[in-house]
Motif scaffolding. Structure first.
Motif, short mmCIF file in Angstrom:
data_model
loop_
_atom_site.label_atom_id
_atom_site.label_comp_id
_atom_site.label_asym_id
_atom_site.label_seq_id
_atom_site.Cartn_x
_atom_site.Cartn_y
_atom_site.Cartn_z
N GLU A 148 1.99 1.95 -3.42
CA GLU A 148 0.98 2.64 -4.23
C GLU A 148 1.03 4.14 -4.00
O GLU A 148 0.91 4.93 -4.94
CB GLU A 148 -0.42 2.11 -3.88
CG GLU A 148 -0.70 0.69 -4.32
CD GLU A 148 -2.12 0.29 -4.00
OE1 GLU A 148 -3.04 1.05 -4.33
OE2 GLU A 148 -2.32 -0.80 -3.42
N LYS A 191 0.83 -1.21 0.00
CA LYS A 191 0.00 0.00 0.00
C LYS A 191 0.87 1.26 0.00
O LYS A 191 0.55 2.25 -0.66
CB LYS A 191 -0.94 -0.01 1.21
CG LYS A 191 -2.01 -1.08 1.16
CD LYS A 191 -3.01 -0.91 2.28
CE LYS A 191 -4.13 -1.93 2.19
NZ LYS A 191 -3.67 -3.28 2.51
N THR A 250 -5.82 8.17 -4.01
CA THR A 250 -5.28 7.97 -5.36
C THR A 250 -6.37 7.82 -6.41
O THR A 250 -6.11 7.97 -7.60
CB THR A 250 -4.39 6.72 -5.40
OG1 THR A 250 -5.20 5.56 -5.14
CG2 THR A 250 -3.28 6.81 -4.36
N SER A 302 -7.70 5.05 -7.15
CA SER A 302 -7.49 3.76 -7.85
C SER A 302 -8.35 2.67 -7.23
O SER A 302 -8.87 2.82 -6.13
CB SER A 302 -6.03 3.37 -7.76
OG SER A 302 -5.63 3.22 -6.40
#
Length: 203
Positions: free
Chosen positions: A43, A40, A201, A203
């Protein structure tokens, strides 16, 4: 907050705090909230680099301690899969927060940084402490709760030297999920905007 809502900000830095091999060498890691926390964090690093934000790496060291935080033992390094790129500061601290024993404040001032994103290990200790201090110093802080991890905390009155199994069996032990939730409540609206990797993000 999504990626579409977040314009490119070169006045923002991502602080990656103590995502280091030291923790994986401890017995408590067997009960950590998220053993894949480095993914994570990765990311977030990709997201920050994509926006042109500065990524700052912070490691915790206790020289001469003969513990997993003693650099001489080789564990004070980023967890495999994470690495700093050229131009990304790698700082080593000896206090809980990332400011007191490093030149972090100088770096942020020189780069014109006014906003920080915090993540790392441990949620309620080094990451929360850094977040609180950063807020008090005037930074606009975003705390990414699910890009942090922590271990169970024994009752302060419990005897020392117990095994992990004994700690986990104790009803007074504070489990990681509760620790993270308490940190989220303590920081939100006071010291930081609390969010998740997905929210930040997009995402």
């Amino acid at each position: 907050m999504t990626a579409k809502e977040t314009k490119k900000n070169t006045d923002t830095a991502l602080l990656v705090i103590d995502v280091q091999e030291s923790f994986r060498q401890r017995e408590g890691w067997q009960a950590v909230s998220d053993p894949e926390v480095a993914e994570k964090v990765g990311e977030l690093v990709d997201f920050a680099r994509g926006r042109g934000d500065l990524v700052i790496w912070v490691l915790h060291a206790e020289a001469g301690s003969d513990t997993v935080f003693d650099p001489a033992l080789g564990h004070v390094r980023l967890i495999e899969g994470l690495s700093a790129q050229a131009g990304e500061p790698v700082l080593t601290k000896t206090a809980h927060n990332a400011f007191t024993t490093t030149n972090l404040q100088q770096i942020l001032t020189e780069r014109g940084i006014r906003a920080l994103i915090t993540c790392g290990i441990r949620t309620e200790q080094c990451v929360e402490t850094t977040t609180r201090l950063a807020s008090d110093l005037g930074y606009d802080v975003t705390f990414v709760a699910d890009a942090t991890a922590t271990e169970p905390i024994p009752d302060p009155g419990a005897p020392a030297g117990r095994s992990l199994a004994e700690v986990l069996a104790d009803p007074l032990t504070l489990p990681p999920a509760q620790i993270i939730e308490r940190t989220r409540y303590a920081l939100a609206g006071r010291f930081a905007t609390v969010t998740t990797v997905k929210e930040l993000t997009g995402s």
